[in-house]
Design a protein around this motif. Sequence first.
Motif, PDB file in Angstrom:
ATOM      1  N   ILE A   1       0.832  -1.201   0.000  1.00  0.00           N
ATOM      2  CA  ILE A   1       0.000   0.000   0.000  1.00  0.00           C
ATOM      3  C   ILE A   1       0.865   1.249   0.000  1.00  0.00           C
ATOM      4  CG2 ILE A   1      -1.583   1.389   1.407  1.00  0.00           C
ATOM      5  CD1 ILE A   1      -2.850  -1.283   2.322  1.00  0.00           C
ATOM      6  N   PHE A   2       1.855   1.275   0.877  1.00  0.00           N
ATOM      7  CA  PHE A   2       2.636   2.504   1.054  1.00  0.00           C
ATOM      8  C   PHE A   2       3.722   2.695   0.004  1.00  0.00           C
ATOM      9  CE2 PHE A   2       0.367   2.545   5.008  1.00  0.00           C
ATOM     10  CZ  PHE A   2       0.212   3.889   5.268  1.00  0.00           C
ATOM     11  N   THR A   3       3.983   1.673  -0.805  1.00  0.00           N
ATOM     12  CA  THR A   3       4.862   1.867  -1.964  1.00  0.00           C
ATOM     13  C   THR A   3       4.055   2.144  -3.227  1.00  0.00           C
ATOM     14  OG1 THR A   3       4.907  -0.520  -2.393  1.00  0.00           O
ATOM     15  CG2 THR A   3       6.694   0.393  -1.040  1.00  0.00           C
ATOM     16  N   GLY A   4       2.726   2.047  -3.142  1.00  0.00           N
ATOM     17  CA  GLY A   4       1.871   2.305  -4.295  1.00  0.00           C
ATOM     18  C   GLY A   4       1.663   1.103  -5.191  1.00  0.00           C
ATOM     19  N   GLU A   5       2.152  -0.059  -4.808  1.00  0.00           N
ATOM     20  CA  GLU A   5       1.958  -1.263  -5.627  1.00  0.00           C
ATOM     21  C   GLU A   5       0.495  -1.686  -5.643  1.00  0.00           C
ATOM     22  OE1 GLU A   5       4.625  -4.416  -4.572  1.00  0.00           O
ATOM     23  OE2 GLU A   5       6.294  -3.025  -4.263  1.00  0.00           O
ATOM     24  N   VAL A   6      -0.200  -1.496  -4.535  1.00  0.00           N
ATOM     25  CA  VAL A   6      -1.637  -1.753  -4.449  1.00  0.00           C
ATOM     26  C   VAL A   6      -2.330  -0.414  -4.287  1.00  0.00           C
ATOM     27  CG1 VAL A   6      -3.485  -2.798  -3.095  1.00  0.00           C
ATOM     28  CG2 VAL A   6      -1.359  -4.057  -3.467  1.00  0.00           C
ATOM     29  N   ARG A   7      -3.251  -0.086  -5.188  1.00  0.00           N
ATOM     30  CA  ARG A   7      -3.883   1.227  -5.197  1.00  0.00           C
ATOM     31  C   ARG A   7      -5.362   1.181  -4.839  1.00  0.00           C
ATOM     32  NH1 ARG A   7      -3.050   4.442  -3.857  1.00  0.00           N
ATOM     33  NH2 ARG A   7      -3.863   6.101  -5.184  1.00  0.00           N
ATOM     34  N   ASN A   8      -5.945  -0.008  -4.738  1.00  0.00           N
ATOM     35  CA  ASN A   8      -7.365  -0.133  -4.416  1.00  0.00           C
ATOM     36  C   ASN A   8      -7.561  -1.091  -3.255  1.00  0.00           C
ATOM     37  OD1 ASN A   8      -7.216   0.379  -7.568  1.00  0.00           O
ATOM     38  ND2 ASN A   8      -9.149   1.210  -6.843  1.00  0.00           N
ATOM     39  N   TRP A   9      -8.526  -0.765  -2.397  1.00  0.00           N
ATOM     40  CA  TRP A   9      -8.824  -1.660  -1.267  1.00  0.00           C
ATOM     41  C   TRP A   9      -9.235  -3.026  -1.770  1.00  0.00           C
ATOM     42  CZ3 TRP A   9      -6.981  -0.392   3.183  1.00  0.00           C
ATOM     43  CH2 TRP A   9      -6.884   0.943   3.562  1.00  0.00           C
ATOM     44  N   SER A  10      -9.953  -3.081  -2.882  1.00  0.00           N
ATOM     45  CA  SER A  10     -10.400  -4.367  -3.430  1.00  0.00           C
ATOM     46  C   SER A  10      -9.236  -5.189  -3.985  1.00  0.00           C
ATOM     47  CB  SER A  10     -11.438  -4.142  -4.538  1.00  0.00           C
ATOM     48  OG  SER A  10     -10.907  -3.337  -5.576  1.00  0.00           O
ATOM     49  N   GLY A  11      -8.078  -4.543  -4.171  1.00  0.00           N
ATOM     50  CA  GLY A  11      -6.909  -5.257  -4.680  1.00  0.00           C
ATOM     51  C   GLY A  11      -6.148  -6.004  -3.615  1.00  0.00           C
ATOM     52  N   LEU A  12      -6.551  -5.865  -2.361  1.00  0.00           N
ATOM     53  CA  LEU A  12      -5.871  -6.580  -1.272  1.00  0.00           C
ATOM     54  C   LEU A  12      -6.351  -8.024  -1.237  1.00  0.00           C
ATOM     55  CD1 LEU A  12      -6.128  -3.874   1.524  1.00  0.00           C
ATOM     56  CD2 LEU A  12      -4.099  -4.500   0.223  1.00  0.00           C
ATOM     57  N   THR A  13      -5.420  -8.953  -1.226  1.00  0.00           N
ATOM     58  CA  THR A  13      -5.775 -10.356  -1.150  1.00  0.00           C
ATOM     59  C   THR A  13      -5.769 -10.832   0.276  1.00  0.00           C
ATOM     60  OG1 THR A  13      -3.447 -10.979  -1.470  1.00  0.00           O
ATOM     61  CG2 THR A  13      -4.837 -10.840  -3.429  1.00  0.00           C
ATOM     62  N   GLU A  14      -6.612 -11.806   0.545  1.00  0.00           N
ATOM     63  CA  GLU A  14      -6.697 -12.357   1.903  1.00  0.00           C
ATOM     64  C   GLU A  14      -5.426 -13.113   2.242  1.00  0.00           C
ATOM     65  OE1 GLU A  14      -8.993 -11.786   4.106  1.00  0.00           O
ATOM     66  OE2 GLU A  14     -10.209 -10.583   2.741  1.00  0.00           O
TER      67      GLU A  14
END
Length: 293
Positions: free
Chosen positions: A280-293
């Motif tokens: 998240i903090f490096t910008g690799e994931v930009r959407n909450w829905s992009g977080l995997t369990e």
Amino acid sequence: MKKFLTILIGVMLLGAVAFAAVGCNNAGGDTINVFSREDGSGTRSAFTELTGVLVENEDGTESDMTYSGASFLNSTNAIMTAVAQDKNAVGYVSYGSLNGTVKAVSVDGVAPSVETIKDKSYALQRPFNLAYKQQTVESNELLADFIAFLASAEAQTIIADENYIATVENAQPYEVKTGLSGQLRIGGSSSVSPLMEKLIEEYERLTGADGIELQTIDSTAGMNGAIEGTFELGMASRDVKDSELSAGLTPYVLAYDGIAVIVNNENSIGNLTTEQIRSIFTGEVRNWSGLTE
């Protein structure tokens, strides 16, 4: 008719501005809005190191990979206010500063608390350091006595009451001294500052001393101030760097603190892994829905 059209156009323009503002805060519906601390912040320094946002290069240098599109704010309160007002926001602050306006998530399944910080099961934690020059202590009675007070039972109680981890076991009561010579200027980390304010208040109540100055800036400025003589006592919410030690500073660990990863109270996220936080903090994931369990 012309007046009506003028009013109508004005209303439409105001609506467009409002829509644009909402769009910036919630772009894409679930776009993550990242809030980070500024350069020089001890909290940022500790956070990036602990989460892997700070990377070591092949030549031995380090690079802070914090997402360039993040909003960079210069205080703990500014981060909490921003996250409290933005349902898609994420940030990080001192655990002891939490006040219910935002939600602290668990990290790797462990919620931040005094107990989990103390037993080190919560991964994101760091020291609150003070630093001074030994020759200044030797020539400044007020500074020497204040440092002695910080190790007292009274000071350790304040540290614990403010949800930080005290560092002195079986601390003895403070032996009050009055009429001490010297000036005391304290400056540095905005994370350490609220705790220091409480400690100064108690010290002044016990001794009758007044005029102790407290300046809230950042950790690097606090350490530089102690080196240069701007402050008799510097504050840092991170480890004291080797370069600062070699410049003549003596460190003193005031307390231990957790770094809480915070989201808006309406956010359903309750836990993030260290790897997800890094992404998240490096910008690799930009959407909450992009977080995997």
